[in-house]
Motif scaffolding. Structure first.
Motif, PDB file in Angstrom:
ATOM      1  N   ASP A 117       1.014  -1.103   0.112  1.00 64.06           N
ATOM      2  CA  ASP A 117       0.513   0.183  -0.019  1.00 64.06           C
ATOM      3  C   ASP A 117       0.900   1.571   0.291  1.00 64.06           C
ATOM      4  O   ASP A 117       0.678   2.126  -0.453  1.00 64.06           O
ATOM      5  CB  ASP A 117      -0.669  -0.041   1.144  1.00 64.06           C
ATOM      6  N   VAL A 118       2.245   1.520   0.823  1.00 66.98           N
ATOM      7  CA  VAL A 118       3.035   2.594   1.161  1.00 66.98           C
ATOM      8  C   VAL A 118       3.685   2.460  -0.376  1.00 66.98           C
ATOM      9  O   VAL A 118       3.638   4.308  -0.938  1.00 66.98           O
ATOM     10  CB  VAL A 118       3.832   2.227   1.728  1.00 66.98           C
ATOM     11  N   ARG A 119       4.040   1.685  -1.221  1.00 60.55           N
ATOM     12  CA  ARG A 119       4.496   1.855  -2.267  1.00 60.55           C
ATOM     13  C   ARG A 119       3.021   2.152  -3.595  1.00 60.55           C
ATOM     14  O   ARG A 119       3.795   3.217  -4.688  1.00 60.55           O
ATOM     15  CB  ARG A 119       4.849   0.421  -3.133  1.00 60.55           C
ATOM     16  N   SER A 122       3.107   6.046  -2.485  1.00 57.34           N
ATOM     17  CA  SER A 122       3.625   6.552  -3.697  1.00 57.34           C
ATOM     18  C   SER A 122       3.998   7.708  -5.024  1.00 57.34           C
ATOM     19  O   SER A 122       4.104   8.330  -5.210  1.00 57.34           O
ATOM     20  CB  SER A 122       4.720   6.334  -2.622  1.00 57.34           C
ATOM     21  N   LYS A 123       3.146   5.912  -5.347  1.00 58.46           N
ATOM     22  CA  LYS A 123       3.387   6.048  -6.728  1.00 58.46           C
ATOM     23  C   LYS A 123       2.101   6.879  -7.218  1.00 58.46           C
ATOM     24  O   LYS A 123       2.381   8.181  -8.464  1.00 58.46           O
ATOM     25  CB  LYS A 123       2.756   4.579  -7.495  1.00 58.46           C
ATOM     26  N   THR A 124       1.341   7.280  -6.900  1.00 57.87           N
ATOM     27  CA  THR A 124       0.095   7.971  -7.007  1.00 57.87           C
ATOM     28  C   THR A 124       0.156   9.219  -6.600  1.00 57.87           C
ATOM     29  O   THR A 124      -0.376  10.238  -6.866  1.00 57.87           O
ATOM     30  CB  THR A 124      -1.372   7.410  -6.527  1.00 57.87           C
ATOM     31  N   LEU A 125       0.874   9.079  -5.761  1.00 57.56           N
ATOM     32  CA  LEU A 125       1.171  10.864  -5.186  1.00 57.56           C
ATOM     33  C   LEU A 125       3.173  11.566  -6.012  1.00 57.56           C
ATOM     34  O   LEU A 125       2.527  12.654  -6.293  1.00 57.56           O
ATOM     35  CB  LEU A 125       2.163  11.039  -3.964  1.00 57.56           C
ATOM     36  N   ASP A 126       3.140  10.681  -6.613  1.00 57.44           N
ATOM     37  CA  ASP A 126       3.909  10.966  -7.233  1.00 57.44           C
ATOM     38  C   ASP A 126       3.995  11.597  -8.729  1.00 57.44           C
ATOM     39  O   ASP A 126       3.280  10.215  -9.479  1.00 57.44           O
ATOM     40  CB  ASP A 126       5.369  10.071  -8.117  1.00 57.44           C
ATOM     41  N   PHE A 133       3.162   7.378 -17.170  1.00 57.91           N
ATOM     42  CA  PHE A 133       1.689   6.201 -16.908  1.00 57.91           C
ATOM     43  C   PHE A 133       0.711   6.835 -17.732  1.00 57.91           C
ATOM     44  O   PHE A 133      -0.274   6.004 -18.529  1.00 57.91           O
ATOM     45  CB  PHE A 133       1.856   5.468 -16.807  1.00 57.91           C
ATOM     46  N   GLY A 134       0.359   7.935 -17.668  1.00 58.38           N
ATOM     47  CA  GLY A 134      -0.668   8.724 -18.478  1.00 58.38           C
ATOM     48  C   GLY A 134      -1.659   8.321 -17.234  1.00 58.38           C
ATOM     49  O   GLY A 134      -1.634   7.605 -15.740  1.00 58.38           O
ATOM     50  N   LEU A 135      -2.859   8.621 -16.923  1.00 59.08           N
ATOM     51  CA  LEU A 135      -4.295   9.241 -16.523  1.00 59.08           C
ATOM     52  C   LEU A 135      -4.863   7.972 -15.586  1.00 59.08           C
ATOM     53  O   LEU A 135      -4.499   7.770 -14.959  1.00 59.08           O
ATOM     54  CB  LEU A 135      -5.550  10.412 -16.761  1.00 59.08           C
ATOM     55  N   LEU A 136      -4.594   7.152 -16.774  1.00 58.27           N
ATOM     56  CA  LEU A 136      -5.773   5.777 -16.395  1.00 58.27           C
ATOM     57  C   LEU A 136      -5.253   4.751 -15.552  1.00 58.27           C
ATOM     58  O   LEU A 136      -5.986   4.483 -14.759  1.00 58.27           O
ATOM     59  CB  LEU A 136      -5.899   5.016 -18.335  1.00 58.27           C
ATOM     60  N   SER A 137      -3.691   4.462 -15.771  1.00 57.81           N
ATOM     61  CA  SER A 137      -3.157   3.909 -14.960  1.00 57.81           C
ATOM     62  C   SER A 137      -2.783   4.532 -13.805  1.00 57.81           C
ATOM     63  O   SER A 137      -3.120   3.336 -12.567  1.00 57.81           O
ATOM     64  CB  SER A 137      -1.746   3.571 -15.929  1.00 57.81           C
ATOM     65  N   SER A 138      -2.578   6.105 -13.560  1.00 59.20           N
ATOM     66  CA  SER A 138      -2.406   6.540 -12.345  1.00 59.20           C
ATOM     67  C   SER A 138      -3.880   6.318 -11.422  1.00 59.20           C
ATOM     68  O   SER A 138      -4.100   5.648 -10.122  1.00 59.20           O
ATOM     69  CB  SER A 138      -2.910   8.053 -12.796  1.00 59.20           C
ATOM     70  N   LEU A 139      -5.338   5.957 -12.271  1.00 58.89           N
ATOM     71  CA  LEU A 139      -6.548   5.846 -11.789  1.00 58.89           C
ATOM     72  C   LEU A 139      -6.752   4.654 -11.210  1.00 58.89           C
ATOM     73  O   LEU A 139      -7.118   4.613 -10.200  1.00 58.89           O
ATOM     74  CB  LEU A 139      -7.687   5.992 -12.612  1.00 58.89           C
ATOM     75  N   THR A 140      -5.942   3.411 -11.866  1.00 58.42           N
ATOM     76  CA  THR A 140      -6.032   1.983 -12.003  1.00 58.42           C
ATOM     77  C   THR A 140      -5.473   2.445 -10.219  1.00 58.42           C
ATOM     78  O   THR A 140      -5.427   0.964  -9.441  1.00 58.42           O
ATOM     79  CB  THR A 140      -5.380   1.406 -12.711  1.00 58.42           C
ATOM     80  N   LEU A 141      -3.917   2.610  -9.960  1.00 58.92           N
ATOM     81  CA  LEU A 141      -3.136   2.342  -8.703  1.00 58.92           C
ATOM     82  C   LEU A 141      -4.206   2.816  -7.649  1.00 58.92           C
ATOM     83  O   LEU A 141      -3.879   2.392  -6.593  1.00 58.92           O
ATOM     84  CB  LEU A 141      -2.026   2.815  -8.935  1.00 58.92           C
ATOM     85  N   GLU A 142      -5.193   4.172  -7.800  1.00 57.46           N
ATOM     86  CA  GLU A 142      -5.882   4.687  -6.379  1.00 57.46           C
ATOM     87  C   GLU A 142      -6.530   4.098  -6.172  1.00 57.46           C
ATOM     88  O   GLU A 142      -6.577   3.301  -5.219  1.00 57.46           O
ATOM     89  CB  GLU A 142      -6.034   5.940  -7.339  1.00 57.46           C
ATOM     90  N   LEU A 143      -7.538   3.540  -6.974  1.00 56.68           N
ATOM     91  CA  LEU A 143      -8.707   2.474  -6.984  1.00 56.68           C
ATOM     92  C   LEU A 143      -8.228   1.135  -6.516  1.00 56.68           C
ATOM     93  O   LEU A 143      -9.020   0.690  -5.084  1.00 56.68           O
ATOM     94  CB  LEU A 143      -9.374   2.267  -7.892  1.00 56.68           C
ATOM     95  N   GLU A 144      -7.155   0.344  -6.851  1.00 55.83           N
ATOM     96  CA  GLU A 144      -6.570  -1.116  -6.632  1.00 55.83           C
ATOM     97  C   GLU A 144      -5.964  -0.107  -4.938  1.00 55.83           C
ATOM     98  O   GLU A 144      -6.360  -1.431  -4.239  1.00 55.83           O
ATOM     99  CB  GLU A 144      -5.452  -0.803  -7.179  1.00 55.83           C
TER     100      GLU A 144
END
Length: 269
Positions: A117-119, A122-126, A133-144
Motif C-alpha cells: 500500500d505504501v508503494r 507513493s506512486k499515486t502521489l508522484d 503512465f498516464g491518467l488511466l494507469s494512475s487512476l487504476t493504482l489509486e482504486l486498487e
C-alpha cells in the motif's frame, strides 16, 4: 433664382450641421462603449491569466510537496517496514509455540500488505507516474489501493476511443479525482466507488460516483474555507481554470454522489 439657390445651400448646410450635432454624440458614446467593452474583456483576460498562473504555482508547490512525501514513503517508511519483515522472519525461527508462530506469520503478512500500500500510495502521489503512465494507469493504482482495504469495491470504466489529454490536465484531473475519492471515503460511508472516463469526439468527461449517504451541495459549497466540505469550491475553480466544468450531484440520503468533470476537446493538450 439665385436667392432660392442660396436658401437651399443654407438649408443643406444647416441640415448637415444638425446631423453632425446629432450623430457626433452617438458616435462618441458608441466608441466609448466599445472601448469600455474592450477594457472589460482585457481585464477579464488578465484576471483569467492571473488565476491560471496562480493555479500553476499551486500545482507546482503541491507536486513538490507530494513528491517529497512519496520519496519519504518509499525510501524511509518502506525500508523500515522491510526491516520489520526481516525481524519477523528471524523471530519466527526462534518461536517454538505454534500459536505464536501463527501470530508472527499473520503480522508479517499484514506488514507486507502495508508495504504494498505504501508503494502504491507513493506512486499515486508522484506526478512523474502520471507523466510516464498516464491518467488511466494512475487512476487504476489509486482504486486498487482503496480496494485492498477490503471495505470498498472499486471500478474503473473507460468509454470511447482514448486520446491525449495533456500532462498538465491529467495531473489536475488525478488530483481532483483523489480529492473526490477522499471525500467519499471520509464522509459518504460508501461501499462502492465507480470512476468512469468517457472519451467523446467533442469532450472528455471524468465521473466519480459513490453509493454513500449523500449531502447538501448548496450547504457544502457555501461553507467557510476552514470548514469541512469547502474543498468542493476548489473542484469548481480548478475545472473552470482549465476551461472545463465540474458538476456535483448529490442529496442527503438519496443514493450517493456524482462528481462530473467535463473538458471540451478544444481545451485539451
Amino acid at each position: 433664382m439665385q436667392n432660392f439657390t442660396d436658401e437651399i445651400e443654407i438649408v443643406s448646410i444647416g441640415t448637415v450641421f444638425l446631423l453632425l450635432i446629432t450623430v457626433t454624440p452617438i458616435l462618441f458614446v458608441l466608441m466609448h462603449q466599445r472601448q469600455y467593452i474592450r477594457y472589460l474583456r482585457d481585464k477579464e483576460d488578465i484576471k483569467t491569466l492571473y488565476q491560471q498562473e496562480l493555479l500553476q504555482s499551486q500545482l507546482e508547490i503541491q507536486n513538490q510537496t507530494l513528491q517529497q512525501i512519496a520519496n519519504d514513503l518509499h525510501d524511509n517508511i518502506g525500508q523500515l517496514l522491510t526491516v520489520v519483515i526481516m525481524r519477523l522472519n528471524a523471530l519466527e525461527e526462534e518461536v517454538i509455540n505454534l500459536d505464536h508462530q501463527q501470530s508472527v506469520q499473520e503480522t508479517r503478512d499484514l506488514v507486507r500488505t502495508i508495504i504494498t500500500d505504501v508503494r502504491t500510495l507513493s506512486k499515486t502521489l508522484d506526478h512523474d507516474t502520471v507523466s510516464r503512465f498516464g491518467l488511466l494507469s494512475s487512476l487504476t493504482l489509486e482504486l486498487e489501493r482503496i480496494q485492498r482495504t477490503g471495505h470498498i469495491n472499486t471500478q474503473l470504466t473507460t468509454l470511447g476511443e482514448q486520446y491525449i489529454l495533456g500532462e498538465q490536465i491529467e495531473i489536475v484531473l488525478l488530483r481532483m479525482t483523489q480529492e473526490s475519492l477522499n471525500n467519499a471515503l471520509k464522509h459518504a460511508k460508501a461501499t462502492n466507488l465507480h470512476v468512469m472516463a468517457d472519451f467523446k469526439a467533442d469532450s472528455f468527461t471524468l465521473t466519480i460516483a459513490d453509493n454513500g449517504r449523500g449531502f447538501s451541495v448548496h450547504e457544502a459549497t457555501n461553507r467557510q474555507l476552514d470548514e469541512s466540505g469547502a474543498g468542493l469550491s476548489n473542484l469548481h475553480r480548478r475545472a473552470g481554470l482549465l476551461g472545463g466544468t465540474c458538476t456535483i450531484i448529490s442529496q442527503p440520503d438519496a443514493g450517493g454522489t456524482r462528481v462530473e468533470i467535463r473538458m471540451p476537446r478544444s481545451q485539451l493538450v
